[in-house]
Design a protein around this motif. Sequence first.
Motif, PDB file in Angstrom:
ATOM      1  N   MET A 188      -4.409   9.419 -12.833  1.00 33.32           N
ATOM      2  CA  MET A 188      -5.216   9.122 -11.479  1.00 33.32           C
ATOM      3  C   MET A 188      -4.158   8.271 -10.556  1.00 33.32           C
ATOM      4  O   MET A 188      -3.522   7.475 -10.952  1.00 33.32           O
ATOM      5  CB  MET A 188      -6.259   7.966 -12.124  1.00 33.32           C
ATOM      6  N   ASN A 189      -4.415   8.582  -9.629  1.00 37.16           N
ATOM      7  CA  ASN A 189      -3.830   8.196  -8.192  1.00 37.16           C
ATOM      8  C   ASN A 189      -4.706   7.348  -7.058  1.00 37.16           C
ATOM      9  O   ASN A 189      -5.169   7.971  -6.416  1.00 37.16           O
ATOM     10  CB  ASN A 189      -2.995   9.042  -7.562  1.00 37.16           C
ATOM     11  N   LYS A 190      -4.876   5.904  -7.507  1.00 35.02           N
ATOM     12  CA  LYS A 190      -5.596   5.344  -6.702  1.00 35.02           C
ATOM     13  C   LYS A 190      -5.026   3.958  -6.423  1.00 35.02           C
ATOM     14  O   LYS A 190      -4.618   3.201  -7.544  1.00 35.02           O
ATOM     15  CB  LYS A 190      -7.443   5.240  -7.266  1.00 35.02           C
ATOM     16  N   VAL A 191      -5.207   3.333  -5.045  1.00 33.02           N
ATOM     17  CA  VAL A 191      -4.714   2.042  -5.002  1.00 33.02           C
ATOM     18  C   VAL A 191      -5.749   1.566  -4.264  1.00 33.02           C
ATOM     19  O   VAL A 191      -6.421   2.011  -3.353  1.00 33.02           O
ATOM     20  CB  VAL A 191      -3.501   2.446  -3.842  1.00 33.02           C
ATOM     21  N   GLU A 192      -5.668   0.137  -4.424  1.00 30.77           N
ATOM     22  CA  GLU A 192      -6.499  -0.905  -3.942  1.00 30.77           C
ATOM     23  C   GLU A 192      -6.040  -2.095  -3.444  1.00 30.77           C
ATOM     24  O   GLU A 192      -5.212  -2.605  -4.304  1.00 30.77           O
ATOM     25  CB  GLU A 192      -7.910  -1.417  -4.717  1.00 30.77           C
ATOM     26  N   LEU A 193      -5.733  -2.455  -2.148  1.00 33.53           N
ATOM     27  CA  LEU A 193      -4.956  -3.463  -1.659  1.00 33.53           C
ATOM     28  C   LEU A 193      -5.887  -4.341  -0.750  1.00 33.53           C
ATOM     29  O   LEU A 193      -6.793  -3.951  -0.142  1.00 33.53           O
ATOM     30  CB  LEU A 193      -3.926  -2.847  -0.793  1.00 33.53           C
ATOM     31  N   ILE A 194      -5.452  -5.665  -0.711  1.00 35.79           N
ATOM     32  CA  ILE A 194      -5.976  -6.562   0.426  1.00 35.79           C
ATOM     33  C   ILE A 194      -4.815  -7.173   0.902  1.00 35.79           C
ATOM     34  O   ILE A 194      -4.039  -7.642   0.031  1.00 35.79           O
ATOM     35  CB  ILE A 194      -7.012  -7.632  -0.216  1.00 35.79           C
ATOM     36  N   GLY A 195      -4.662  -7.279   2.294  1.00 32.20           N
ATOM     37  CA  GLY A 195      -3.596  -7.728   2.928  1.00 32.20           C
ATOM     38  C   GLY A 195      -3.817  -7.965   4.503  1.00 32.20           C
ATOM     39  O   GLY A 195      -4.944  -7.658   4.915  1.00 32.20           O
ATOM     40  N   ARG A 196      -2.878  -8.325   5.114  1.00 33.37           N
ATOM     41  CA  ARG A 196      -2.769  -8.498   6.507  1.00 33.37           C
ATOM     42  C   ARG A 196      -1.941  -7.517   7.295  1.00 33.37           C
ATOM     43  O   ARG A 196      -0.940  -7.370   6.829  1.00 33.37           O
ATOM     44  CB  ARG A 196      -2.443  -9.900   7.246  1.00 33.37           C
ATOM     45  N   LEU A 197      -2.254  -7.041   8.387  1.00 34.76           N
ATOM     46  CA  LEU A 197      -1.390  -6.215   9.295  1.00 34.76           C
ATOM     47  C   LEU A 197      -0.212  -6.952   9.702  1.00 34.76           C
ATOM     48  O   LEU A 197      -0.389  -7.982  10.107  1.00 34.76           O
ATOM     49  CB  LEU A 197      -2.079  -5.453  10.336  1.00 34.76           C
ATOM     50  N   ALA A 198       0.960  -6.299   9.581  1.00 34.13           N
ATOM     51  CA  ALA A 198       2.156  -7.101   9.766  1.00 34.13           C
ATOM     52  C   ALA A 198       2.447  -6.885  11.237  1.00 34.13           C
ATOM     53  O   ALA A 198       3.165  -7.696  11.997  1.00 34.13           O
ATOM     54  CB  ALA A 198       3.453  -6.316   8.953  1.00 34.13           C
ATOM     55  N   SER A 211       3.461   0.512   3.560  1.00 29.19           N
ATOM     56  CA  SER A 211       3.262   1.391   4.497  1.00 29.19           C
ATOM     57  C   SER A 211       1.885   2.326   4.144  1.00 29.19           C
ATOM     58  O   SER A 211       1.576   2.759   3.284  1.00 29.19           O
ATOM     59  CB  SER A 211       4.456   2.566   4.554  1.00 29.19           C
ATOM     60  N   CYS A 212       1.031   2.112   5.453  1.00 36.05           N
ATOM     61  CA  CYS A 212      -0.311   2.931   5.188  1.00 36.05           C
ATOM     62  C   CYS A 212      -0.481   4.028   6.201  1.00 36.05           C
ATOM     63  O   CYS A 212      -0.015   3.572   7.416  1.00 36.05           O
ATOM     64  CB  CYS A 212      -1.558   1.958   5.108  1.00 36.05           C
ATOM     65  N   VAL A 213      -1.058   4.986   6.023  1.00 38.03           N
ATOM     66  CA  VAL A 213      -1.413   6.151   7.038  1.00 38.03           C
ATOM     67  C   VAL A 213      -3.010   6.455   6.897  1.00 38.03           C
ATOM     68  O   VAL A 213      -3.387   6.775   5.822  1.00 38.03           O
ATOM     69  CB  VAL A 213      -0.640   7.302   6.841  1.00 38.03           C
ATOM     70  N   SER A 247      -4.813  -8.859  11.213  1.00 39.42           N
ATOM     71  CA  SER A 247      -6.136  -8.562  10.551  1.00 39.42           C
ATOM     72  C   SER A 247      -5.938  -8.381   9.220  1.00 39.42           C
ATOM     73  O   SER A 247      -5.154  -7.903   8.645  1.00 39.42           O
ATOM     74  CB  SER A 247      -6.452  -6.943  11.083  1.00 39.42           C
ATOM     75  N   LYS A 248      -7.070  -9.136   8.661  1.00 45.54           N
ATOM     76  CA  LYS A 248      -7.175  -8.938   7.037  1.00 45.54           C
ATOM     77  C   LYS A 248      -8.107  -7.769   6.755  1.00 45.54           C
ATOM     78  O   LYS A 248      -9.196  -7.902   6.989  1.00 45.54           O
ATOM     79  CB  LYS A 248      -7.699 -10.351   6.295  1.00 45.54           C
ATOM     80  N   ILE A 249      -7.490  -6.948   5.909  1.00 45.04           N
ATOM     81  CA  ILE A 249      -8.369  -5.712   5.484  1.00 45.04           C
ATOM     82  C   ILE A 249      -8.194  -5.413   3.895  1.00 45.04           C
ATOM     83  O   ILE A 249      -7.381  -5.828   3.508  1.00 45.04           O
ATOM     84  CB  ILE A 249      -8.030  -4.645   6.570  1.00 45.04           C
ATOM     85  N   ALA A 250      -9.169  -4.768   3.552  1.00 42.33           N
ATOM     86  CA  ALA A 250      -9.077  -3.985   2.272  1.00 42.33           C
ATOM     87  C   ALA A 250      -8.941  -2.386   2.331  1.00 42.33           C
ATOM     88  O   ALA A 250      -9.528  -2.003   3.242  1.00 42.33           O
ATOM     89  CB  ALA A 250     -10.591  -4.371   1.398  1.00 42.33           C
ATOM     90  N   VAL A 251      -7.959  -1.908   1.640  1.00 46.19           N
ATOM     91  CA  VAL A 251      -7.914  -0.515   1.807  1.00 46.19           C
ATOM     92  C   VAL A 251      -7.694  -0.033   0.318  1.00 46.19           C
ATOM     93  O   VAL A 251      -7.515  -0.326  -0.480  1.00 46.19           O
ATOM     94  CB  VAL A 251      -6.088  -0.358   2.297  1.00 46.19           C
ATOM     95  N   ILE A 252      -8.446   1.197   0.468  1.00 49.03           N
ATOM     96  CA  ILE A 252      -8.443   2.300  -0.860  1.00 49.03           C
ATOM     97  C   ILE A 252      -8.075   3.519  -0.375  1.00 49.03           C
ATOM     98  O   ILE A 252      -8.247   3.983   0.699  1.00 49.03           O
ATOM     99  CB  ILE A 252      -9.971   2.319  -1.334  1.00 49.03           C
ATOM    100  N   GLY A 253      -7.202   3.908  -1.125  1.00 47.19           N
ATOM    101  CA  GLY A 253      -6.307   5.108  -0.973  1.00 47.19           C
ATOM    102  C   GLY A 253      -5.617   5.781  -2.046  1.00 47.19           C
ATOM    103  O   GLY A 253      -6.030   5.358  -3.105  1.00 47.19           O
ATOM    104  N   HIS A 254      -4.587   6.594  -1.680  1.00 46.52           N
ATOM    105  CA  HIS A 254      -3.627   6.988  -2.874  1.00 46.52           C
ATOM    106  C   HIS A 254      -2.306   7.151  -2.411  1.00 46.52           C
ATOM    107  O   HIS A 254      -2.101   6.960  -1.177  1.00 46.52           O
ATOM    108  CB  HIS A 254      -4.263   8.399  -3.444  1.00 46.52           C
ATOM    109  N   ASP A 267       4.070   6.293   1.036  1.00 49.19           N
ATOM    110  CA  ASP A 267       2.944   5.836   1.847  1.00 49.19           C
ATOM    111  C   ASP A 267       1.626   5.524   1.044  1.00 49.19           C
ATOM    112  O   ASP A 267       1.315   6.383   0.184  1.00 49.19           O
ATOM    113  CB  ASP A 267       2.558   6.547   3.171  1.00 49.19           C
ATOM    114  N   VAL A 268       0.936   4.691   1.327  1.00 51.18           N
ATOM    115  CA  VAL A 268      -0.611   4.704   0.947  1.00 51.18           C
ATOM    116  C   VAL A 268      -1.388   5.679   1.997  1.00 51.18           C
ATOM    117  O   VAL A 268      -1.411   5.357   3.064  1.00 51.18           O
ATOM    118  CB  VAL A 268      -1.228   3.329   0.756  1.00 51.18           C
ATOM    119  N   ILE A 269      -2.136   6.455   1.672  1.00 52.30           N
ATOM    120  CA  ILE A 269      -2.814   7.495   2.469  1.00 52.30           C
ATOM    121  C   ILE A 269      -4.517   6.876   2.343  1.00 52.30           C
ATOM    122  O   ILE A 269      -4.754   6.626   1.068  1.00 52.30           O
ATOM    123  CB  ILE A 269      -3.016   8.940   1.955  1.00 52.30           C
TER     124      ILE A 269
END
Length: 143
Positions: free
Chosen positions: A1-11, A52-54, A71-78, A96-98
């Motif tokens: 399984m290739n799944k990523v969950e992140l919370i952070g701020r845009l640099a 790095s996110c795309v 901006s503080k955001i939550a991202v789900i991707g792979h 990259d995280v897609i």
Amino acid sequence: MNKVELIGRLARDPMIRESQGENQMLVARYTLAVDRSRGSNANGENAADFISCVAFRHSAEFAQKYLHKGSKIAVIGHIQTGSYTNRDGQKVFTTDVIVEEQEFAGSRSENRTPEPAASSPEPVRDSQGFADYNGNDEDTPFH
């Protein structure tokens, strides 16, 4: 399984471009600063990873309209890896995280696009630092 969950701020602000080719689409690239759960750097500050996110299509449009540095955001991707040969003939590897989903993770005021400095006067505070409620609940996280 290739799944990523992140919370952070845009640099930095997202970089937006339109892809080339037959099926043109909007593409947003941004770097997400994610605090590490353990440890700190040599200066005693919390350590962070810069991911790095795309984002494509509608997610890229969202990034273009609403996301900005800080901006503080939550991202789900792979995770997607790749490689290319740079101008010097060296092979460069990428990770990259897609982005599949993204949403705000901070308060409304944290994620609002900055307004000019003359927007509103500083509230009057009492001796304990509390301000009178002026009826503007736009900055409260719940209402």
